[in-house]
Design an enzyme around this catalytic site. Structure first.
Site, mmCIF file in Angstrom:
data_model
loop_
_atom_site.group_PDB
_atom_site.id
_atom_site.type_symbol
_atom_site.label_atom_id
_atom_site.label_comp_id
_atom_site.label_asym_id
_atom_site.label_seq_id
_atom_site.Cartn_x
_atom_site.Cartn_y
_atom_site.Cartn_z
ATOM 1 N N HIS A 187 -170.316 1.189 81.933
ATOM 2 C CA HIS A 187 -171.243 0.191 82.211
ATOM 3 C C HIS A 187 -172.392 0.650 83.046
ATOM 4 C CE1 HIS A 187 -173.382 -3.295 81.178
ATOM 5 N NE2 HIS A 187 -173.620 -3.579 82.288
ATOM 6 N N ASP B 203 -167.075 0.640 78.603
ATOM 7 C CA ASP B 203 -167.575 -0.495 79.042
ATOM 8 C C ASP B 203 -166.810 -1.804 78.697
ATOM 9 O OD1 ASP B 203 -169.233 -2.622 79.955
ATOM 10 O OD2 ASP B 203 -170.911 -1.836 78.656
ATOM 11 N N SER C 192 -178.120 -3.941 79.844
ATOM 12 C CA SER C 192 -177.220 -4.979 80.574
ATOM 13 C C SER C 192 -177.755 -6.279 80.387
ATOM 14 C CB SER C 192 -176.865 -4.949 81.879
ATOM 15 O OG SER C 192 -175.981 -5.729 82.490
#
Length: 341
Positions: free
Chosen positions: A313, A283, A186
């Site tokens: 995610h 995601d 991320s």
């Protein structure tokens, strides 16, 4: 004006973003930004972060075949790192993975239990050393502070090759300093890429797990409903970027959108190491991550893109479902293969 962003539906996540309560700030009651369940920013600059994930000491090890310890990287910024190494005697030196946690640049810690568990597994099962960097967070330290901390982490590991600290001999004495990789998930993956743009030629490889990229124009995946088990929605994504970018910058800044303006052309002029990019199928960042991989390949860079089906995610650290755990094992196997190059 107060901006309030709703909490992400967590489905089977290990934590409930509504479960924790942050202490009320007493000096100023005006909230200018809030990501519900995660953090609250006040007009006077004070930031409250909700304790949604427990922090654990380095001595708490779910993987019995791993040793771990904490070390200060830069006393001036108080940036530190958590080190991991397999206990089993290696056949020769081991590759090192310098890792950056996720959290939209605004939350997260190398001491978070979910990252401690995941990286202990990677060290044990992928057979590598890991340096998990606890970088400075926004909005108190807006970008490029986190990128600067990434550079400092790589410099620190190079210093250990010349004169290692005696108390962490168990770590650096087993390191193959010719095989240093950079990785993160991320926002940590975004840090990884931006650091790679500066020092890529000194790295053996780069691992991006669901890299946190953005932009003004919406992609198809950003417009889809967030499924249960995915830890990021569009409103939270926008809020993280507002809190992290320097004042006045838009989501077309190259730090946010690596393909904006002349940034894409720059990829062809740099000597970047091989990339492994892990993408989650459900995601909201999926399309941006795929576009990034295509642009990297067009620029002549070596990129291995892996799609993890049926997961969202941050599934590898925040979701305990059977599917997510299976995909997490696949990811660790892919990391193992990549780190052996």
């Amino acid at each position: 004006m107060r901006r309030r962003t709703g909490a992400v539906p967590v489905g089977e996540l290990r934590l409930s973003l509504r479960a924790a309560e942050a202490p009320q700030h007493q000096r100023c009651s005006v909230v200018v930004e809030e990501i519900e369940g995660l953090l609250r920013v006040y007009k006077d600059g004070h930031v409250e972060r909700f304790p949604v994930v427990p922090e654990v000491p380095c001595t708490w090890l779910p993987e019995l075949e791993v040793i771990s310890g904490d070390v200060v990287i830069d006393p001036s910024t108080r940036v530190w790192a958590r080190l991991y190494a397999p206990i089993a005697p290696p056949r020769g030196k081991l590759p090192a993975l310098v890792y950056f946690h996720g959290g939209g640049f605004c939350v997260g810690s190398a001491a978070w239990r979910c990252y401690h568990e995941f990286l202990a597994k990677v060290a044990s099962r992928a057979g590598c050393l890991i340096m998990s960097v606890n970088y400075r967070l926004s909005p108190e330290n807006p970008l490029p502070a986190a990128f600067d901390d990434g550079i400092a982490a790589v410099k620190w590991i190079r210093q250990q090759a010349i004169h290692g600290q005696e108390r962490i001999r168990w770590w650096w004495s087993r390191c193959d300093f010719a095989r240093v990789f950079l990785g993160g998930d991320s926002a940590g993956a975004t840090i990884t890429h931006n650091v790679s743009l500066q020092i890529g030629s000194r790295l053996r490889g780069v691992v991006l797990i669901q890299p946190f990229f953005g932009g003004e124009a919406r992609t198809s995946s950003e417009s889809m409903a967030v499924p249960p088990g995915s830890a990021l929605n569009l409103a939270a994504s926008d809020a993280y970027w507002r809190l992290s970018l320097p004042p006045g910058e838009s989501r077309e800044h190259p730090w946010c959108n690596p393909l904006a303006g002349g940034a894409a052309a720059r990829l062809a002029r740099l000597m970047l190491p091989p990339y492994l990019v892990c993408i989650a199928e459900t995601d909201i960042l999926r399309d941006r991550d795929m576009d990034f991989c295509r642009a990297m390949k067009r620029a002549g860079n070596t990129v291995e893109a892996v799609m993890h089906a049926g997961v969202g995610h941050a599934f590898q650290v925040l979701n305990s479902s059977r599917v997510s755990q299976s995909r997490a094992q696949e990811m660790i196997s892919q990391l193992r293969s990549f780190l052996r190059r």
